[in-house]
Design an enzyme around this catalytic site. Structure first.
Site, PDB file in Angstrom:
ATOM      1  N   GLU A   1      -2.550   0.548 -24.888  1.00 31.44           N
ATOM      2  CA  GLU A   1      -1.803  -0.867 -24.693  1.00 31.44           C
ATOM      3  C   GLU A   1      -1.848  -1.253 -23.043  1.00 31.44           C
ATOM      4  OE1 GLU A   1       1.916  -1.506 -26.892  1.00 31.44           O
ATOM      5  OE2 GLU A   1       1.350   0.112 -28.250  1.00 31.44           O
TER       6      GLU A   1
ATOM      7  N   LYS B   1       0.083  -2.260 -20.204  1.00 31.65           N
ATOM      8  CA  LYS B   1       1.589  -2.034 -19.850  1.00 31.65           C
ATOM      9  C   LYS B   1       1.827  -3.099 -18.878  1.00 31.65           C
ATOM     10  CE  LYS B   1       4.821   1.074 -17.824  1.00 31.65           C
ATOM     11  NZ  LYS B   1       5.554   0.275 -16.589  1.00 31.65           N
TER      12      LYS B   1
ATOM     13  N   ASP C   1       3.680  -6.113 -16.633  1.00 35.20           N
ATOM     14  CA  ASP C   1       4.581  -6.002 -15.753  1.00 35.20           C
ATOM     15  C   ASP C   1       5.609  -7.024 -15.679  1.00 35.20           C
ATOM     16  OD1 ASP C   1       5.646  -4.891 -13.415  1.00 35.20           O
ATOM     17  OD2 ASP C   1       4.604  -5.472 -12.056  1.00 35.20           O
TER      18      ASP C   1
ATOM     19  N   TYR D   1       5.436  -5.426 -28.610  1.00 36.66           N
ATOM     20  CA  TYR D   1       4.607  -4.442 -28.754  1.00 36.66           C
ATOM     21  C   TYR D   1       5.208  -3.203 -29.887  1.00 36.66           C
ATOM     22  CZ  TYR D   1       8.341  -2.975 -25.535  1.00 36.66           C
ATOM     23  OH  TYR D   1       9.744  -2.719 -25.045  1.00 36.66           O
TER      24      TYR D   1
ATOM     25  N   LYS E   1       0.435   5.330 -14.981  1.00 33.98           N
ATOM     26  CA  LYS E   1       0.844   4.114 -13.806  1.00 33.98           C
ATOM     27  C   LYS E   1      -0.557   4.010 -13.139  1.00 33.98           C
ATOM     28  CE  LYS E   1       4.115   2.496 -13.624  1.00 33.98           C
ATOM     29  NZ  LYS E   1       5.250   2.775 -12.872  1.00 33.98           N
TER      30      LYS E   1
ATOM     31  N   CYS F   1       7.196   9.349  27.920  1.00 30.00           N
ATOM     32  CA  CYS F   1       8.149   8.488  27.243  1.00 30.00           C
ATOM     33  C   CYS F   1       7.515   7.092  27.607  1.00 30.00           C
ATOM     34  CB  CYS F   1       9.599   8.590  27.571  1.00 30.00           C
ATOM     35  SG  CYS F   1      10.454   7.313  26.602  1.00 30.00           S
TER      36      CYS F   1
ATOM     37  N   CYS G   1      11.033   5.455  29.453  1.00 37.97           N
ATOM     38  CA  CYS G   1      11.452   5.961  30.540  1.00 37.97           C
ATOM     39  C   CYS G   1      10.754   6.887  31.398  1.00 37.97           C
ATOM     40  CB  CYS G   1      12.917   6.647  30.349  1.00 37.97           C
ATOM     41  SG  CYS G   1      12.508   8.344  29.350  1.00 37.97           S
TER      42      CYS G   1
ATOM     43  N   CYS H   1      11.533  12.526  23.359  1.00 39.26           N
ATOM     44  CA  CYS H   1      11.956  12.329  24.556  1.00 39.26           C
ATOM     45  C   CYS H   1      13.211  12.922  24.738  1.00 39.26           C
ATOM     46  CB  CYS H   1      12.039  10.799  24.964  1.00 39.26           C
ATOM     47  SG  CYS H   1      12.726  10.528  26.402  1.00 39.26           S
TER      48      CYS H   1
ATOM     49  N   CYS I   1      17.545   7.933  28.665  1.00 36.09           N
ATOM     50  CA  CYS I   1      16.541   7.081  28.502  1.00 36.09           C
ATOM     51  C   CYS I   1      17.003   5.960  27.754  1.00 36.09           C
ATOM     52  CB  CYS I   1      15.518   7.572  27.180  1.00 36.09           C
ATOM     53  SG  CYS I   1      14.247   6.682  26.405  1.00 36.09           S
TER      54      CYS I   1
END
Length: 668
Positions: free
Chosen positions: A114, A116, A118, A223, A310, A404, A407, A422, A427
């Protein structure tokens, strides 16, 4: 018109209108125009107005009209509405088939496949063939009474072809066209859009006012029939009997005599599902023979004779336009894909997670690449793969920086870690992100200090540490752009209020590595004061529930830093509370409540308390509160507008409590 003639005409109109409802909403084969249908309905309304005693519960005029409800009553299902175990690939299905064959001793099994749907699972009862009750699944045993809302679904007959007592199970859903119509209307009205048809269907059926539910053209597929194994021998027979009664069955079901035929059905609908007028998220496979079902039985959460395949998470193709880098409060450099906007799972996606440098390298990403993007539920989108055949030669390689981006300090990769980091404590990004974390709801909860305000304060050099927040002056704030007196007063009031927070909020807000909100609470309750925590050894800390070696080492190392000692001194000087003020935490071994030792997840909006307050009440009973649903979750507390966590809990067979049931349990 005389009463006898009116009665005869009313019965005739009932029959005609029900037949036309079935032809239009169930068989998709109308034989009269809408105008003619409306004429018949108006005639019936007039007769019932003239002869009120002829108006019955199963009258087509009674689908809408009930008064709004103050709340939903609870209703117990005749038998438990079980969730199904999941399959995610062909191998899972092969294992399911082998388990069935081994348990039954048969070489061939007949299955019914069947779609499924939603939507929202519902249970529906008929008394003497007359519709009498509609309910949500709830926790499987007890649901909510949504009788009046289900009654608004036009494909549901209010009177069956046979006057029997019956309980059926089905899936209420919102057709795609209706979903688009509602969202267009909401957009025109400036209202937030529904994320997907399933959320819209659930929200419609859980409206306290049936008139609002009726405004949305919900539909329904049946169902199953409770107790049908006592009457029929196969699922096929049940489907035919349901249809004969006048109930709507999804026409796309199929009998498969092997797991290979099941897989063919799955592959077909994975390709064709976009052509359906409603959303599906998988395929349900059930053993057809009821005698075999009885032999196979059930696990604690699901039947052994059924499984839900699924479909893979929805994917879309976009173009990687850029990669943006963000420095987190712990110094980790996180890359984010900047995408050409693409619609995915009902939302427009412009950014996707790349996690770290290794992911970029493993996927071989180049700027300008066509990429496959995946999103499951409300999880952050991620880049799945690159479509190399679409490359033109103009794509450009991306290289992670050596320094970085904030900084310019040299980045390092610590032993055992995959992320670049970093490690400069000065910083700017780390300081800024640390302050944002400190004021957040889960930490000090300084309500008027959002991310934008913190950035503004930092850029104007009014704060460079969390302690600076408690020394802000009104005149400094008033000098900032877009800051009025009322806004400033609210900010200062929120800051002042936060001084009284219990110790665990401050401890979590400091952003000590590995210390989450739960660990902070356990530590604060155990030691009682900040001074005791500062002077605790690793051995002392390891005696606390939730504290492991990494956390203990991190805490001791943190409080040894001179700058941290100065920070605590400034916070104390501003009269920020340094003691635990919360309730005594009840540990699982100290409580005999049924929630003791159980794992809870809280989702949605609660009416009588905040989610934080609910978590605190649970912890007082010895329960554990988690942020995510997993196989270890025992209970889900679901408030209004519960989203993907509710769906996942239903899929895993987690016990679901609404707010009323939760309050009844904690007050025992």
């Amino acid at each position: 018109m005389q009463f006898a003639d009116a009665k005869e005409r009313v019965l005739s109109l009932h029959q005609q209108l029900q037949e036309h409802n079935t032809r239009y909403y169930v068989l998709d084969d109308p034989i009269i125009s809408d105008a003619e249908y409306d004429r018949l309905m108006q005639e019936l309304i007039q007769l019932e107005t003239s002869f009120p005693e002829l108006q019955t519960a199963d009258s087509p005029t009674q689908r809408v009209g009930a008064e709004p409800l103050p709340f939903f009553e609870k209703v117990e299902h005749t038998s438990r509405m079980l969730s199904l175990s999941n399959a995610f690939n062909r191998e899972d299905l092969m294992e399911f088939d082998q388990r069935i064959k081994k348990a039954t001793g048969l070489d061939q099994i007949t299955y019914v496949c069947e779609l499924k749907i939603d939507g929202l699972a519902v249970s529906i009862r008929y008394q003497d063939g007359i519709y009498s009750l509609g309910a949500t699944r709830g926790d499987g045993q007890i649901g909510e009474n949504i009788t009046q809302n289900v009654k608004t679904i036009r494909s549901l007959p209010l009177k069956l072809a046979t006057p029997i007592n019956l309980e059926v199970r089905g899936e209420a859903y919102l057709p795609k066209k209706e979903f688009e119509r509602i969202n267009k209307q909401r957009a025109d009205n400036g209202e937030p859009l529904f994320a997907n048809p399933r959320n819209a269907a659930a929200g419609s059926l859980r409206q306290l006012d049936p008139k609002l539910a009726a405004q949305r053209a919900l539909d329904l597929f049946i169902y199953g029939m409770d107790g049908s194994s006592e009457v029929y021998t196969t699922h096929q027979e049940t489907f035919r009997a349901i249809k004969k009664l006048g109930l709507k069955v999804n026409p796309e079901w199929k009998v498969a005599t092997s797991i290979d035929e099941v897989w063919e059905y799955i592959e077909h609908w994975q390709l064709e599902r976009s052509k359906l007028g409603y959303e599906i998220d998988g395929i349900v496979i059930k053993v057809d023979d009821y005698a075999l079902r009885t032999k196979l039985g059930f696990t604690a959460k699901s039947p052994r004779w059924a499984i839900a395949y699924k479909f893979p998470a929805e994917e879309a193709i976009s173009i990687l336009e850029d990669i943006e880098l963000r420095v987190g409060r712990t110094g980790v450099i996180t890359p984010t894909a900047i995408l050409k906007p693409v619609v995915l799972a009902g939302t427009t996606v412009k950014r996707a997670s790349l996690h770290n440098e290794d992911i970029i390298r493993e996927k071989g990403l180049l700027l300008g690449d066509h990429v496959v993007v995946k999103k499951a539920g409300d999880i952050i989108p991620e880049v799945v793969s690159v479509i190399t055949k679409e490359r033109t030669g103009e794509e450009v390689a991306f290289h992670m920086p050596t320094h970085c981006p904030e900084c310019n300090s040299e980045l390092v990769r610590l032993e055992g870690e995959v992320a670049l980091r970093c490690i400069n404590p000065a910083c700017a990004a780390q300081i800024r992100e640390g302050i944002i974390h400190f004021v957040s709801r889960g930490a000090m909860n300084i309500e008027r200090l959002g991310e934008k305000v913190v950035i503004l304060l930092y850029e104007h050099k009014l704060v460079s540490s969390v302690a600076d927040l408690y020394y802000l002056q009104k005149e400094d704030l008033l000098a900032l752009p877009r800051m009025g007196e009322k806004s400033v007063d609210n900010i200062l009031s929120s800051i002042e209020k936060s001084k009284g927070n219990s110790l665990e909020r401050l401890l979590f807000g400091l952003g000590i590595r590995f210390v989450g909100s739960k660990g902070a609470k356990m530590i604060a309750e155990h030691f009682g004061t900040m001074d005791a925590i500062v002077h605790a050894s690793e051995e002392d800390l390891l005696a606390v529930e939730e504290v492991g070696p990494k956390m203990a080492t991190s805490i001791v190392t943190y409080f040894k830093k001179p700058e941290v000692k100065e920070l605590l001194s400034r916070l104390q000087g501003a009269n920020v509370n340094m003691t635990y003020k919360g309730p005594k935490i009840v540990h699982a071994n100290d409580s005999d409540h049924r929630f003791a030792g159980k794992v809870f997840v809280i989702t949605g909006t609660l009416e009588s308390m905040s989610r934080q307050e609910a978590a605190e009440k649970l912890e007082q009973l010895g329960a554990k509160v988690s942020n995510s649903v997993s196989k270890k979750t025992d209970f889900l507390l679901a408030g209004e507008k519960a989203g993907s966590k509710l769906k996942k809990a239903q899929e895993l067979g987690v016990t679901i409590l609404d707010e009323t049931a939760f309050l009844a349990e904690i007050e025992r």
